[in-house]
Design a protein around this motif. Structure first.
Motif, PDB file in Angstrom:
ATOM      1  N   ALA A 127      40.846  48.194 -70.686  1.00  0.00           N
ATOM      2  CA  ALA A 127      40.573  49.272 -69.741  1.00  0.00           C
ATOM      3  C   ALA A 127      41.803  49.588 -68.900  1.00  0.00           C
ATOM      4  CB  ALA A 127      39.409  48.900 -68.831  1.00  0.00           C
ATOM      5  N   ARG A 128      41.861  50.812 -68.407  1.00  0.00           N
ATOM      6  CA  ARG A 128      42.928  51.233 -67.502  1.00  0.00           C
ATOM      7  C   ARG A 128      42.513  51.103 -66.040  1.00  0.00           C
ATOM      8  NH1 ARG A 128      42.870  55.688 -71.253  1.00  0.00           N
ATOM      9  NH2 ARG A 128      44.568  55.514 -72.772  1.00  0.00           N
ATOM     10  N   GLU A 129      41.252  51.403 -65.766  1.00  0.00           N
ATOM     11  CA  GLU A 129      40.751  51.362 -64.389  1.00  0.00           C
ATOM     12  C   GLU A 129      39.302  50.895 -64.391  1.00  0.00           C
ATOM     13  OE1 GLU A 129      41.007  55.017 -62.282  1.00  0.00           O
ATOM     14  OE2 GLU A 129      43.179  55.190 -62.481  1.00  0.00           O
ATOM     15  N   ALA A 130      38.902  50.294 -63.267  1.00  0.00           N
ATOM     16  CA  ALA A 130      37.504  49.929 -63.050  1.00  0.00           C
ATOM     17  C   ALA A 130      37.062  50.486 -61.706  1.00  0.00           C
ATOM     18  CB  ALA A 130      37.325  48.415 -63.077  1.00  0.00           C
ATOM     19  N   GLY A 131      35.865  50.997 -61.676  1.00  0.00           N
ATOM     20  CA  GLY A 131      35.305  51.502 -60.438  1.00  0.00           C
ATOM     21  C   GLY A 131      34.091  50.698 -60.022  1.00  0.00           C
ATOM     22  N   SER A 132      33.765  50.758 -58.755  1.00  0.00           N
ATOM     23  CA  SER A 132      32.566  50.114 -58.252  1.00  0.00           C
ATOM     24  C   SER A 132      32.053  50.928 -57.077  1.00  0.00           C
ATOM     25  CB  SER A 132      32.851  48.675 -57.813  1.00  0.00           C
ATOM     26  OG  SER A 132      31.671  48.031 -57.376  1.00  0.00           O
ATOM     27  N   ASP A 133      30.741  51.106 -57.019  1.00  0.00           N
ATOM     28  CA  ASP A 133      30.116  51.853 -55.933  1.00  0.00           C
ATOM     29  C   ASP A 133      29.070  50.975 -55.261  1.00  0.00           C
ATOM     30  OD1 ASP A 133      31.592  53.983 -56.895  1.00  0.00           O
ATOM     31  OD2 ASP A 133      29.901  54.883 -57.971  1.00  0.00           O
ATOM     32  N   VAL A 158      35.918  52.119 -66.534  1.00  0.00           N
ATOM     33  CA  VAL A 158      34.609  51.479 -66.572  1.00  0.00           C
ATOM     34  C   VAL A 158      34.064  51.377 -65.154  1.00  0.00           C
ATOM     35  CG1 VAL A 158      35.075  50.116 -68.648  1.00  0.00           C
ATOM     36  CG2 VAL A 158      35.622  49.166 -66.387  1.00  0.00           C
ATOM     37  N   THR A 159      32.764  51.200 -65.063  1.00  0.00           N
ATOM     38  CA  THR A 159      32.119  50.850 -63.809  1.00  0.00           C
ATOM     39  C   THR A 159      31.218  49.649 -64.069  1.00  0.00           C
ATOM     40  OG1 THR A 159      30.326  52.433 -64.222  1.00  0.00           O
ATOM     41  CG2 THR A 159      32.169  53.173 -62.852  1.00  0.00           C
ATOM     42  N   SER A 160      30.809  48.985 -63.008  1.00  0.00           N
ATOM     43  CA  SER A 160      29.971  47.800 -63.164  1.00  0.00           C
ATOM     44  C   SER A 160      28.731  47.926 -62.297  1.00  0.00           C
ATOM     45  CB  SER A 160      30.744  46.531 -62.800  1.00  0.00           C
ATOM     46  OG  SER A 160      31.224  46.598 -61.468  1.00  0.00           O
ATOM     47  N   PHE A 161      27.707  47.182 -62.688  1.00  0.00           N
ATOM     48  CA  PHE A 161      26.441  47.161 -61.962  1.00  0.00           C
ATOM     49  C   PHE A 161      25.891  45.760 -62.069  1.00  0.00           C
ATOM     50  CE2 PHE A 161      21.849  47.441 -61.627  1.00  0.00           C
ATOM     51  CZ  PHE A 161      21.642  48.328 -60.594  1.00  0.00           C
ATOM     52  N   SER A 162      25.342  45.216 -60.983  1.00  0.00           N
ATOM     53  CA  SER A 162      24.870  43.835 -61.049  1.00  0.00           C
ATOM     54  C   SER A 162      23.748  43.584 -60.063  1.00  0.00           C
ATOM     55  CB  SER A 162      26.026  42.856 -60.766  1.00  0.00           C
ATOM     56  OG  SER A 162      26.490  43.009 -59.445  1.00  0.00           O
ATOM     57  N   TRP A 163      23.004  42.541 -60.333  1.00  0.00           N
ATOM     58  CA  TRP A 163      22.061  42.001 -59.348  1.00  0.00           C
ATOM     59  C   TRP A 163      21.954  40.503 -59.569  1.00  0.00           C
ATOM     60  CZ3 TRP A 163      17.693  39.481 -61.101  1.00  0.00           C
ATOM     61  CH2 TRP A 163      17.226  39.812 -62.370  1.00  0.00           C
ATOM     62  N   LEU A 164      21.576  39.798 -58.526  1.00  0.00           N
ATOM     63  CA  LEU A 164      21.570  38.338 -58.558  1.00  0.00           C
ATOM     64  C   LEU A 164      20.336  37.843 -57.808  1.00  0.00           C
ATOM     65  CD1 LEU A 164      23.423  35.984 -59.524  1.00  0.00           C
ATOM     66  CD2 LEU A 164      24.479  36.038 -57.255  1.00  0.00           C
ATOM     67  N   SER A 165      19.732  36.788 -58.321  1.00  0.00           N
ATOM     68  CA  SER A 165      18.570  36.201 -57.671  1.00  0.00           C
ATOM     69  C   SER A 165      18.899  35.817 -56.230  1.00  0.00           C
ATOM     70  CB  SER A 165      18.115  34.957 -58.434  1.00  0.00           C
ATOM     71  OG  SER A 165      17.141  34.239 -57.699  1.00  0.00           O
ATOM     72  N   PRO A 166      18.007  36.115 -55.295  1.00  0.00           N
ATOM     73  CA  PRO A 166      18.253  35.699 -53.904  1.00  0.00           C
ATOM     74  C   PRO A 166      18.460  34.198 -53.761  1.00  0.00           C
ATOM     75  CG  PRO A 166      16.425  37.259 -54.015  1.00  0.00           C
ATOM     76  CD  PRO A 166      16.763  36.889 -55.433  1.00  0.00           C
ATOM     77  N   ASP A 167      17.924  33.424 -54.699  1.00  0.00           N
ATOM     78  CA  ASP A 167      18.035  31.965 -54.614  1.00  0.00           C
ATOM     79  C   ASP A 167      19.475  31.472 -54.707  1.00  0.00           C
ATOM     80  OD1 ASP A 167      15.298  31.951 -54.472  1.00  0.00           O
ATOM     81  OD2 ASP A 167      15.008  31.426 -56.583  1.00  0.00           O
ATOM     82  N   VAL A 168      20.367  32.256 -55.328  1.00  0.00           N
ATOM     83  CA  VAL A 168      21.739  31.792 -55.533  1.00  0.00           C
ATOM     84  C   VAL A 168      22.769  32.687 -54.850  1.00  0.00           C
ATOM     85  CG1 VAL A 168      21.218  30.589 -57.685  1.00  0.00           C
ATOM     86  CG2 VAL A 168      21.885  32.989 -57.762  1.00  0.00           C
ATOM     87  N   ARG A 169      22.307  33.595 -54.021  1.00  0.00           N
ATOM     88  CA  ARG A 169      23.251  34.437 -53.284  1.00  0.00           C
ATOM     89  C   ARG A 169      23.937  33.629 -52.192  1.00  0.00           C
ATOM     90  NH1 ARG A 169      19.282  39.665 -52.535  1.00  0.00           N
ATOM     91  NH2 ARG A 169      19.068  40.161 -54.758  1.00  0.00           N
ATOM     92  N   VAL A 223      33.402  40.012 -65.509  1.00  0.00           N
ATOM     93  CA  VAL A 223      33.241  41.275 -66.223  1.00  0.00           C
ATOM     94  C   VAL A 223      34.523  42.104 -66.175  1.00  0.00           C
ATOM     95  CG1 VAL A 223      32.349  42.897 -64.461  1.00  0.00           C
ATOM     96  CG2 VAL A 223      31.406  42.910 -66.782  1.00  0.00           C
ATOM     97  N   LEU A 224      35.318  41.944 -65.104  1.00  0.00           N
ATOM     98  CA  LEU A 224      36.615  42.632 -65.070  1.00  0.00           C
ATOM     99  C   LEU A 224      37.561  42.058 -66.114  1.00  0.00           C
ATOM    100  CD1 LEU A 224      37.208  43.015 -61.217  1.00  0.00           C
ATOM    101  CD2 LEU A 224      36.735  44.839 -62.871  1.00  0.00           C
ATOM    102  N   HIS A 225      37.496  40.745 -66.346  1.00  0.00           N
ATOM    103  CA  HIS A 225      38.318  40.146 -67.392  1.00  0.00           C
ATOM    104  C   HIS A 225      37.936  40.725 -68.751  1.00  0.00           C
ATOM    105  CE1 HIS A 225      41.168  36.942 -68.529  1.00  0.00           C
ATOM    106  NE2 HIS A 225      40.478  36.887 -69.647  1.00  0.00           N
ATOM    107  N   LEU A 226      36.649  40.873 -68.987  1.00  0.00           N
ATOM    108  CA  LEU A 226      36.207  41.509 -70.230  1.00  0.00           C
ATOM    109  C   LEU A 226      36.741  42.931 -70.329  1.00  0.00           C
ATOM    110  CD1 LEU A 226      34.470  41.803 -72.789  1.00  0.00           C
ATOM    111  CD2 LEU A 226      32.554  42.407 -71.286  1.00  0.00           C
ATOM    112  N   ALA A 227      36.637  43.691 -69.240  1.00  0.00           N
ATOM    113  CA  ALA A 227      37.064  45.086 -69.266  1.00  0.00           C
ATOM    114  C   ALA A 227      38.550  45.235 -69.535  1.00  0.00           C
ATOM    115  CB  ALA A 227      36.694  45.763 -67.945  1.00  0.00           C
ATOM    116  N   PHE A 228      39.365  44.497 -68.772  1.00  0.00           N
ATOM    117  CA  PHE A 228      40.813  44.693 -68.861  1.00  0.00           C
ATOM    118  C   PHE A 228      41.445  43.908 -70.001  1.00  0.00           C
ATOM    119  CE2 PHE A 228      40.223  45.889 -64.306  1.00  0.00           C
ATOM    120  CZ  PHE A 228      40.762  47.166 -64.391  1.00  0.00           C
ATOM    121  N   GLU A 229      41.032  42.678 -70.207  1.00  0.00           N
ATOM    122  CA  GLU A 229      41.614  41.870 -71.266  1.00  0.00           C
ATOM    123  C   GLU A 229      40.946  42.143 -72.612  1.00  0.00           C
ATOM    124  OE1 GLU A 229      43.921  39.058 -73.319  1.00  0.00           O
ATOM    125  OE2 GLU A 229      44.187  40.058 -71.374  1.00  0.00           O
TER     126      GLU A 229
END
Length: 224
Positions: free
Chosen positions: A147-153, A114-125, A137-143
């Motif tokens: 999933a066997r592997e997760a990627g992120s770019d 799997v891969t993941s993609f995200s964005w967050l409001s500047p107000d809470v960064r 989201v990794l807990h969802l993927a693996f548990e």
């Protein structure tokens, strides 16, 4: 731990939820997307690091920005098969939608990646929510999805995203190229195996309604 009661949808991916002590990932229903519109409206990117060129990238002025973003989510929700799927989640903190966290699988039944993609409001960064979202989201993927592997770019100058990957145990996995604002830019790639995730696995993250979603994604629901 937060809990959020939402009406059940006839479409299982919209019912999936992930809860941590700090935030929740809720299936991106139209009601939640509408509540995110003000954040998208004010969230145009005005300085580096620039985001990916993507239907939800926040470049155009309103209302085109909101329209492109909504069309991108609606289109992605409608193109789901065993060979390619994308789960869209709205990030909710203290009852308020503040961003999105997506999980993407291509030929998942074969490769388990799997891969993941995200964005967050500047107000809470800057408060650790980006890391918390990724852990959820990794807990969802693996548990949840096994999933066997997760990627992120991330672009090489996106220090926040790259720091999250490094902190969560990802290891560098080469570089690639993508475009932002129509111009090529170098991307840093990261890889996290199931074994590496297990070393930092948390016991305070809860999943809801995952089992009903598995057949939609072409995942065999029988235990492995």
């Amino acid at each position: 731990m937060p809990t959020t009661a939402t009406p059940l949808s006839a479409y299982p991916p919209l019912n999936v939820q992930v809860h941590t002590p700090r935030l929740s990932l809720l299936g991106a229903t139209d009601e939640l997307l509408e509540r995110l519109v003000p954040t998208v409206r004010k969230g145009v990117a005005t300085e580096p690091p620039w985001p990916f060129d993507d239907p939800i990238s926040l470049y155009e002025d309103s209302p085109e920005r909101e329209w492109r973003w909504l069309r991108g989510v609606w289109s992605g929700r409608g193109r789901v098969s065993a060979s390619s799927w994308r789960l869209y989640f709205v990030v909710v903190i203290d009852g308020e939608p503040v961003g999105m966290q997506d999980l993407i699988g291509v030929d998942f039944a074969t490769f388990g990646t799997v891969t993941s993609f995200s964005w967050l409001s500047p107000d809470v960064r800057g408060s650790g929510f980006g890391k918390e979202m990724r852990q959820a989201v990794l807990h969802l993927a693996f548990e949840g999805l096994r999933a066997r592997e997760a990627g992120s770019d991330a672009f090489v100058d996106n220090r926040a995203s790259n720091r999250v990957s490094e902190a969560l145990g990802y290891v560098p996995n080469g570089v690639s190229w993508d475009t932002r604002r129509g111009e090529p830019a170098q991307v840093k790639c990261w890889r996290l195996t199931r074994e590496q995730w297990a070393e930092q696995r948390r016991d305070d993250i809860e999943l809801a309604a995952v089992a009903d979603c598995l057949p939609v994604l072409g995942i065999d629901p029988s235990p492995r």
